[in-house]
Structure formats: C-alpha cells, structure tokens
Design a protein around this motif. Structure first.
Motif, PDB file in Angstrom:
ATOM      1  N   ASN A   1      41.067  42.000  38.546  1.00  0.00           N
ATOM      2  CA  ASN A   1      40.260  41.560  37.371  1.00  0.00           C
ATOM      3  C   ASN A   1      39.156  40.523  37.476  1.00  0.00           C
ATOM      4  O   ASN A   1      39.382  39.471  37.331  1.00  0.00           O
ATOM      5  CB  ASN A   1      41.182  41.060  36.161  1.00  0.00           C
ATOM      6  CG  ASN A   1      40.586  41.092  34.909  1.00  0.00           C
ATOM      7  OD1 ASN A   1      39.489  41.167  34.820  1.00  0.00           O
ATOM      8  ND2 ASN A   1      41.362  40.714  34.018  1.00  0.00           N
ATOM      9  N   PRO A   2      38.169  41.109  38.166  1.00  0.00           N
ATOM     10  CA  PRO A   2      37.307  40.358  38.772  1.00  0.00           C
ATOM     11  C   PRO A   2      36.640  39.139  37.545  1.00  0.00           C
ATOM     12  O   PRO A   2      36.274  37.964  37.912  1.00  0.00           O
ATOM     13  CB  PRO A   2      35.948  41.117  39.252  1.00  0.00           C
ATOM     14  CG  PRO A   2      36.644  42.279  39.477  1.00  0.00           C
ATOM     15  CD  PRO A   2      37.658  42.444  38.433  1.00  0.00           C
ATOM     16  N   LYS A   3      36.375  39.676  36.583  1.00  0.00           N
ATOM     17  CA  LYS A   3      35.905  38.761  35.079  1.00  0.00           C
ATOM     18  C   LYS A   3      37.131  37.862  34.869  1.00  0.00           C
ATOM     19  O   LYS A   3      36.722  36.710  34.352  1.00  0.00           O
ATOM     20  CB  LYS A   3      35.221  39.559  34.172  1.00  0.00           C
ATOM     21  CG  LYS A   3      34.157  40.415  34.615  1.00  0.00           C
ATOM     22  CD  LYS A   3      33.673  41.421  33.530  1.00  0.00           C
ATOM     23  CE  LYS A   3      32.427  42.094  33.506  1.00  0.00           C
ATOM     24  NZ  LYS A   3      32.078  42.791  32.647  1.00  0.00           N
ATOM     25  N   GLY A   4      38.368  38.208  34.935  1.00  0.00           N
ATOM     26  CA  GLY A   4      39.462  37.429  34.507  1.00  0.00           C
ATOM     27  C   GLY A   4      39.800  36.145  35.236  1.00  0.00           C
ATOM     28  O   GLY A   4      40.466  35.382  34.856  1.00  0.00           O
ATOM     29  N   THR A   5      39.493  36.426  36.619  1.00  0.00           N
ATOM     30  CA  THR A   5      39.821  35.248  37.320  1.00  0.00           C
ATOM     31  C   THR A   5      39.361  33.793  36.672  1.00  0.00           C
ATOM     32  O   THR A   5      39.960  32.722  37.267  1.00  0.00           O
ATOM     33  CB  THR A   5      39.223  35.348  38.744  1.00  0.00           C
ATOM     34  OG1 THR A   5      38.074  35.454  38.916  1.00  0.00           O
ATOM     35  CG2 THR A   5      39.920  36.554  39.352  1.00  0.00           C
ATOM     36  N   ALA A   6      38.179  33.735  36.282  1.00  0.00           N
ATOM     37  CA  ALA A   6      37.498  32.529  35.730  1.00  0.00           C
ATOM     38  C   ALA A   6      38.516  31.944  34.557  1.00  0.00           C
ATOM     39  O   ALA A   6      38.418  30.668  34.340  1.00  0.00           O
ATOM     40  CB  ALA A   6      36.104  32.908  34.950  1.00  0.00           C
TER      41      ALA A   6
ATOM     42  N   ASP B   1      42.442  37.925  27.439  1.00  0.00           N
ATOM     43  CA  ASP B   1      42.913  37.784  28.923  1.00  0.00           C
ATOM     44  C   ASP B   1      43.645  38.922  29.418  1.00  0.00           C
ATOM     45  O   ASP B   1      44.028  38.846  30.491  1.00  0.00           O
ATOM     46  CB  ASP B   1      43.612  36.334  29.102  1.00  0.00           C
ATOM     47  CG  ASP B   1      42.576  35.260  28.933  1.00  0.00           C
ATOM     48  OD1 ASP B   1      41.220  35.597  29.180  1.00  0.00           O
ATOM     49  OD2 ASP B   1      42.688  34.241  28.505  1.00  0.00           O
TER      50      ASP B   1
ATOM     51  N   ARG C   1      36.243  29.898  44.650  1.00  0.00           N
ATOM     52  CA  ARG C   1      36.040  29.827  43.034  1.00  0.00           C
ATOM     53  C   ARG C   1      37.432  29.211  42.667  1.00  0.00           C
ATOM     54  O   ARG C   1      37.495  28.411  41.795  1.00  0.00           O
ATOM     55  CB  ARG C   1      35.797  30.993  42.519  1.00  0.00           C
ATOM     56  CG  ARG C   1      34.410  31.565  42.809  1.00  0.00           C
ATOM     57  CD  ARG C   1      34.225  33.107  42.294  1.00  0.00           C
ATOM     58  NE  ARG C   1      32.771  33.365  42.328  1.00  0.00           N
ATOM     59  CZ  ARG C   1      32.413  34.573  42.513  1.00  0.00           C
ATOM     60  NH1 ARG C   1      33.339  35.519  42.183  1.00  0.00           N
ATOM     61  NH2 ARG C   1      31.209  35.053  42.721  1.00  0.00           N
TER      62      ARG C   1
ATOM     63  N   SER D   1      38.129  45.088  41.616  1.00  0.00           N
ATOM     64  CA  SER D   1      38.583  46.070  40.737  1.00  0.00           C
ATOM     65  C   SER D   1      39.635  46.813  41.535  1.00  0.00           C
ATOM     66  O   SER D   1      39.701  46.936  43.032  1.00  0.00           O
ATOM     67  CB  SER D   1      37.724  46.963  40.281  1.00  0.00           C
ATOM     68  OG  SER D   1      37.173  47.619  41.390  1.00  0.00           O
TER      69      SER D   1
ATOM     70  N   GLY E   1      40.373  39.115  42.360  1.00  0.00           N
ATOM     71  CA  GLY E   1      38.987  39.221  42.097  1.00  0.00           C
ATOM     72  C   GLY E   1      38.194  40.399  42.529  1.00  0.00           C
ATOM     73  O   GLY E   1      36.790  40.255  42.703  1.00  0.00           O
TER      74      GLY E   1
ATOM     75  N   GLU F   1      36.252  34.530  46.499  1.00  0.00           N
ATOM     76  CA  GLU F   1      37.119  34.152  45.159  1.00  0.00           C
ATOM     77  C   GLU F   1      37.963  32.950  45.605  1.00  0.00           C
ATOM     78  O   GLU F   1      38.442  32.118  44.545  1.00  0.00           O
ATOM     79  CB  GLU F   1      38.096  35.223  44.921  1.00  0.00           C
ATOM     80  CG  GLU F   1      38.745  34.945  43.308  1.00  0.00           C
ATOM     81  CD  GLU F   1      37.953  34.840  42.466  1.00  0.00           C
ATOM     82  OE1 GLU F   1      38.152  33.837  41.750  1.00  0.00           O
ATOM     83  OE2 GLU F   1      37.246  35.574  42.105  1.00  0.00           O
TER      84      GLU F   1
END
Length: 482
Positions: free
Chosen positions: A386-391, A343, A156, A134, A132, A153
């Motif tokens: 990849n902070p945006k990719g963990t979702a 992704d 989450r 960069s 989570g 993270e």
C-alpha cells in the motif's frame, strides 16, 4: 583445469584460496564499516551542508555530548510529563536527566522551547520490504527494484518518527545491515525473514497453475525473493526456521491461520499441525528467541498458544475465553487497528471486502477484551502492499485512543512495544533499552510540537509536529527554530 560451478554453488568460489570471506577480513570490514573515521566523515559532510537540513543526517560536533533543555519529558511510561529536567546525551546513550539549573559543560545545547521530548516510536508489525510497494510490483519487478523502493520507504519511516520496527515478514536483512552501517537512513529493524507457511497457507503466494510442486520444481517468485518459505512436515519446518535464524532473524514468523490478502486460504482455516508449530517453536527456543504467528480465529490462537507461540499477530476474531487464555499464557497480543475506514487496504474481491468488514468489527471487540483481561498488548500497523497508505502510520497509532488514554497509546508504541522486542533475548540485534527516556537507554528521541498527552492527533501529522528526530544519538531532522 579450472573448476566449473553452477549458479547454485557460485558462492563457494571464495572458498578456494581467496581470503575475502575469512573471519579475519570479516572483522576488518566490520571495524572499517563501524569505525570512528567513517563517523567523522559523515559528520563533516553533514556540517558542511547545514545541520538543520531535513533528510540529511545532522550530527553534533565530534565527541561532544548533546543537552536537550527546556523540555517536557514523556518517559515512555508515565501519565504525566517530567518537568524541570534536561536530558544529556553522550554518544548514542541517554547519560542522565539533569536538573534544569545544573551546569553542563562542553555540550552542544538544543533549546526545545518547552516542547515535548519523548522516545522514538516503535511499530511492532511492519513489513519493511513490502509496505511501500504494490503487490503486483512486488511479484513482478526485478528484485533489486523492490529493495530500492524499500530503502526509500525506510527513510520515510524514520521521518515519521518510527525509529524502530519489528519486521514480521520479508527479506529485510540487507536493508537492516545498510541502515545499521549508516549507509542509509531508516529505523532499527528486528527481522523475521521469510514468513514460514504451509502449502496453501497465508504465505503461499503461488497461483493454481504453479501446482503441483515436485522435486524438480523451481522456487516460486516469493520464495526465491525471501518473502515466504513454504514448508510441509516437521523436517521442512525445522529447515526453513533454521535458515531464517542463520540469516539473522531476531524472531520467527509462522502462519497459523488464513488471511484476507491471500487468494486461496480461507480466513477460518487452521494452518500447520501442532507438531509443525512445535518444530518452529523448538528451533526458535534453541536459538534463544521466540515465534510470532499470523492468526485471526479463536481455534488458531489456541493451537498456537498450546504449542508455545509467544506473540499472536492480529487475532481480531478471538472470543473472550481465548483472550483470557492469551493473558494466562503470558503471551503477547500484537493488535492493529483494522477498521473500515479510509486506511483500509484497497481493492479485493467482494469476499475479501466482506472479510475486512468482519475483522473491523472484531477489532473493536479485541481492543476492549484485551484491555479488560490485562493482556500483554502491543501495537503495529501491518501496512502491506500500500504505497499511499504508509504515510498514515502515525494516524494508525492515534486511532487507538478510542480504547486507551493518550499516555497508554504512547506507551504502547514506546516502552510496551520495546518489551515485546526484548523477547528476542540473545538474538536481540541492538544492545540497550529502547522506548524509554531514562539513564543508560538508547538515544532514540523525538521533539514534538504540541501536547500528545492532551491531543494525540499531533502524532498523526509528523511532517509538521516532529521538529527533531534523533536515532542512536544522531539527528536526522532538526527544524527547531525554523
């Protein structure tokens, strides 16, 4: 006259007269950290703020079992739901599957209104500290900041339904401890500790300007943080492997081939000699556990297997003969759906982008060959920097329905991944069966609104589809009836 210590030996101060690190005090601290009084306080706080609050632990009444009723049960293995049974939880275990007409007294009843009850999900290739954040932040920020982001993270991750992860690289020991002690919400962590890499290997994050290393050189930032451990030669590999085991690794992770995200090691390179790989395998075996290895190519996979590595991480460039060798060795193939889609890891040089495309093509072939040759397959995401990719963690799971029936997809992320985790033997940090709904198993459970055996995409939308998340018998989310 007082004794002066340098920072390197500051940890020894407690050895002179102070009992705070003695076995007796350590046992007292463990009892206090895990004792009933702490659980009572947490349960009382949770009850006060409302048991249905998302993001705050919501517990049953002290000492009372929990009964899930009106459920369709995916047990982690079967191709069809178990109908006509309720599930009784006592403490942190599944006590029994009881008939829906049987009377259970003195239990908190949770009516699931016909929804699906299934085991918590398991990600077999996760980086708790590095997913989570960069890469720039990981390499330049204060280390406490990196760990604070990882703690955020971790919660989450749990809220996405992943109650367990196998951490295959990074200093996750402190995070694991805080989660296990109930100080933070997060998944169970099977930690590997630092990724063990040769100089110029996939775990060597130094710049060219950091070379050459001499006896007077400081550790690199990644090494000092516990992200990687650079080792050359059998003695150094043994030392670094044993250090991770001392820290509490449940398995070891070594780099046997090149990668994409690293700058200086070619994707097709072979890393570590056979003697070095065997040294890591021997260290792990002596500790009762195993080695997993990062590698993509057939030559690297064969070398790893020849030296006793039990889990191949990635391997998307394997040819069919090598896949058969994985099967014949009884090893595990931990695959990730690295596809050229939304992704994919962002950025990179043109060469790195070309390598990602090559691996994406290999991914399709790898899943097909793994299924054809009946390899022990596991599934993970390897979301990294990849902070945006963990979702998208659940979406990565849903993608493999391209190669597997839906019940096989769910089995991979529950009972099959749990079987891989069990290779850690006596180094397994969690006693009990994971990934299944059966008598005596650990109570890591999800209540799903939808029918994942018919429509696997519901797993990709955990915020809306997961109505209840239980880990270790504790409810962390409950929006049933909301």
């Amino acid at each position: 006259m007082g004794i002066s210590f340098g920072s390197k030996y500051s940890h020894l101060r407690h050895g002179f007269g102070c009992l705070c690190h003695s076995p007796m005090v350590a046992e007292i601290n463990a009892r206090l950290a895990g004792g009933a009084s702490r659980r009572s306080v947490l349960r009382g706080i949770a009850a006060a703020v409302g048991a249905a609050a998302v993001g705050l632990p919501a517990f049953a009444a002290e000492g009372k079992p929990v009964l899930f009723k009106n459920v369709r049960i995916f047990d982690g293995k079967s191709s069809a739901y178990i109908e006509g049974r309720n599930v009784l939880i006592s403490e942190n275990r599944i006590e029994s599957l009881v008939g829906q007409d049987e009377t259970v007294t003195d239990a908190d009843v949770i009516d699931c209104a016909g929804k699906v009850l299934m085991p918590g999900l398991i990600d077999a290739h996760w980086h708790s500290i590095l997913a989570g954040i960069s890469q720039i932040a990981a390499m330049t920020a204060d280390i406490p900041y990196v760990h604070l982001v990882a703690a955020q993270e971790a919660e989450r991750t749990l809220m996405r339904g992943f109650t367990t992860v196998r951490d295959v690289g990074g200093p996750s020991f402190a995070l694991k401890r805080a989660i296990d002690e109930g100080r933070l919400a997060g998944p169970r962590i099977y930690p590997s500790g630092a990724m063990i890499s040769q100089t110029s290997g996939h775990g060597d994050f130094r710049m060219r300007t950091d070379l050459p290393r001499t006896a007077q050189s400081n550790l690199s930032t990644a090494e000092a943080a516990g992200i990687s451990a650079i080792a050359d030669g059998v003695p150094e590999v043994l030392r670094r492997a044993r250090e991770q085991l001392m820290l509490g690794a449940s398995q070891l992770k070594i780099m046997v081939g090149g990668g994409v995200t690293s700058t200086f090691d070619p994707l097709d390179s072979l890393q570590f000699t056979e003697a070095e790989i065997r040294a890591a395998v021997d260290a792990a075996s002596d500790w009762g556990t195993y080695v997993c290895s990062h590698v993509y190519t057939s030559a690297g996979i064969r070398r790893a297997l020849d030296c006793g590595v039990k889990s191949i991480e990635h391997g998307q460039l394997a040819d069919e003969e090598t896949v058969q060798r994985i099967a014949d060795a009884g090893a595990w193939w931990s695959l990730q759906p690295f596809l050229a889609d939304e992704d994919s890891n962002p950025g990179g040089t043109p060469e790195q982008q070309a390598q990602r495309r090559e691996i994406a093509e290999g991914t399709v072939r790898a899943f097909e060959l793994g299924k054809k040759h009946n390899v022990n397959m596991a599934w993970g995401t390897d979301i990294l920097f990849n902070p945006k990719g963990t979702a998208a963690q659940g979406r990565h799971l849903a993608k493999i329905a391209r190669w597997f029936d839906n019940h096989e997809v769910l089995s991979l992320a529950t009972s099959r991944n749990a079987a891989l985790l069990a290779l850690s033997g006596p180094r397994n940090p969690y006693r009990g069966r994971l990934g299944v709904i059966e008598n005596g198993a650990i109570a890591d459970l999800l209540v799903v609104d939808g029918d994942p055996l018919q429509d696997i995409s519901v797993i990709a939308d955990p915020e809306n589809s997961l109505k209840l998340i239980m880990k270790d018998g504790r409810i962390h989310k409950n929006t049933l009836g909301a």
